[in-house]
Design an enzyme around this catalytic site. Structure first.
Site, mmCIF file in Angstrom:
data_model
loop_
_atom_site.group_PDB
_atom_site.id
_atom_site.type_symbol
_atom_site.label_atom_id
_atom_site.label_comp_id
_atom_site.label_asym_id
_atom_site.label_seq_id
_atom_site.Cartn_x
_atom_site.Cartn_y
_atom_site.Cartn_z
ATOM 1 N N TYR A 78 1.170 0.959 14.912
ATOM 2 C CA TYR A 78 0.171 0.760 13.880
ATOM 3 C C TYR A 78 0.583 1.351 12.537
ATOM 4 O O TYR A 78 0.876 2.520 12.426
ATOM 5 C CB TYR A 78 -1.182 1.362 14.277
ATOM 6 N N ASP A 84 0.889 -1.163 0.000
ATOM 7 C CA ASP A 84 0.000 0.000 0.000
ATOM 8 C C ASP A 84 0.924 1.210 0.000
ATOM 9 O O ASP A 84 1.685 1.421 0.940
ATOM 10 C CB ASP A 84 -0.854 -0.060 1.271
ATOM 11 N N LYS A 93 -3.040 -2.706 8.194
ATOM 12 C CA LYS A 93 -2.967 -4.172 8.188
ATOM 13 C C LYS A 93 -2.104 -4.620 7.022
ATOM 14 O O LYS A 93 -2.054 -3.960 5.988
ATOM 15 C CB LYS A 93 -4.374 -4.759 8.051
HETATM 16 P P1 13P Z 1 -5.140 -0.471 5.019
HETATM 17 O O1 13P Z 1 -4.350 -1.441 5.852
HETATM 18 O O2 13P Z 1 -5.834 -1.166 3.889
HETATM 19 O O3 13P Z 1 -4.275 0.653 4.560
HETATM 20 O O4 13P Z 1 -6.299 0.119 5.910
HETATM 21 C C1 13P Z 1 -5.969 0.847 7.038
HETATM 22 C C2 13P Z 1 -7.142 1.457 7.735
HETATM 23 O O5 13P Z 1 -6.945 2.191 8.667
HETATM 24 C C3 13P Z 1 -8.510 1.183 7.323
HETATM 25 O O6 13P Z 1 -9.429 1.848 8.142
HETATM 26 MG MG MG Z 2 -4.096 2.067 3.205
HETATM 27 MG MG MG Z 3 -5.028 -2.167 2.245
#
Ligand code: 13P
Ligand code: MG
Ligand code: MG
Ligand code: 13P
Length: 371
Positions: free
Chosen positions: A232, A15, A235
């Protein structure tokens, strides 16, 4: 480099920023990644490639003759993500530009640096169908349940019962993400041991699957972003490669577990359990907008022919998966109605890497000894 003229499929993703929050990549990001890989195809490093996305994750599907964990292939992926970040995400001020690039300089392998990688090197069979699974708003443990069903559950995979070439079973390689150790277990002999581990997908994730005769059958991306970063960073939305047919599960058996829309961790702020919804790669389905989700999975089918990618076929683009999407939506409503309460909100282990720690720290000094 591989000497036996083996084919390697490398799926490397990151990402690197997205449009309107965390839900979709920008077309210019895809375009730039394609240009970059086309260059490497012309130079002969890659045999073929396909660039796509799952939600806000940019996915590089590459074929080559260089084997797994090859420095040049990993460097190509890394520099592609870096350039897309610098030349597209930052100038357009896309959200969380460079989100998964946790390091400044490339150190030989993208694993441990933020991007996710699944790679499988194999001798091509007479015909080699491959399914590439791409997920957004969840983590690598999300593949545990479907991979178990595909390769070990005769109620899912008819071939385990009716095809003698599948009867000898499969070997599961399971990674303990906390300890950095891995173990190989045989199925069906050690089925209960396998389940004892992979039923806890927060800690144990399936990294590879081999047929009992050693034939490579599946590979998943396994690094845990939260473990790497200690804070954090979103994900680590995972990818997976599954070979199919002729002594392996059929393509329909690979897709069948996703009719369940099973619960996975991720979703909003990477902090909630929600159903994994099977979606087509199309604009209409492949962007998580409800509470930034729910988590979703795309499946692309290819034939591998002399290391070229023939396809893809967008496999969940089938009305037969519509009920699974409807069910996922119903589960989403039900889970959402729990608001900030567990088990919708993740348990403390997984929340350790989120911004919740800041809230708990703030309250720490106000606790007094209870009577
Ligand atoms: P991603 O891991 O897809 O970037 O999503 C992060 C997020 O905070 C979604 O609310
Ligand atoms: Mg993202
Ligand atoms: Mg993502
Ligand atoms: P194969 O043995 O050719 O993979 O056949 C299985 C099948 O056709 C199920 O769809």
């Amino acid at each position: 480099m591989s000497t036996k003229n083996l084919t390697t499929v490398s799926v490397i993703k990151a990402d690197v920023g997205s449009l309107a929050g965390h839900h979709i990549v920008h077309p210019k990001q895809l375009e730039m990644a394609r240009q970059k890989l086309e260059h490497s195809r012309k130079d002969g490093l890659l045999v073929d490639f396909h660039v796509t996305h799952c939600g806000d994750d940019l996915e590089l599907i590459m074929t080559h003759r260089m084997g797994e964990n090859n420095v040049k292939i990993h460097e190509l992926a890394w520099t592609t993500f870096k350039e897309v970040t610098e030349k597209v995400s930052k100038p357009l001020k896309l959200y969380a530009a460079g989100q998964d690039l946790l390091s400044e300089a490339f150190s030989g392998n993208v694993r441990g640096m933020g991007p996710g990688a699944a790679e499988l090197e194999f001798q091509e069979r007479a015909s080699d169908p491959v399914v590439i699974l791409l997920a957004d708003k969840t983590s690598p443990g999300a593949w545990n349940l479907p991979l178990y069903k595909i390769f070990a559950d005769p109620f899912n995979t008819a071939g385990l019962v009716i095809d003698p070439s599948l009867h000898r079973g499969f070997i599961f390689e399971v990674l303990d993400t906390h300890e950095g150790l891995s173990v190989r277990l045989k199925c069906p002999e050690e089925l209960y041991d396998i389940l004892a581990l992979i039923g806890d997908p927060n800690r144990y994730v399936i990294s590879k699957i081999f047929r009992n005769d050693g034939l490579p059958a599946a590979a998943a991306s396994t690094s845990r972003l939260s473990m790497i970063a200690g804070r954090y960073v979103g994900k680590d939305d995972p990818v997976c490669i599954v070979r199919a047919q002729s002594g392996l599960p059929a393509v329909g058996e690979v897709l069948e577990p996703f009719s369940l829309s099973h619960l996975v961790p991720g979703w909003m702020r990477g902090s909630h359990h929600g159903p994994l919804m099977p979606v087509s790669v199309s604009e209409a389905q492949n962007k998580g907008t409800r509470f930034d989700g729910p988590p979703r999975v795309v499946a692309l089918g290819f034939q591998i022919s002399n290391a070229t990618l023939v396809g893809p076929s967008d496999l969940f683009d089938d009305p037969a998966f519509e009920p699974a999407r409807t069910k996922a939506s119903e589960i989403a409503y039900y889970m959402r109605s729990h608001g900030p309460f567990m088990p919708h909100r993740l348990g403390p282990d997984e929340m350790e890497y989120t911004t919740l720690t800041g809230v708990l720290d703030k309250l720490k000094d106000r606790f007094q000894k209870a009577e």
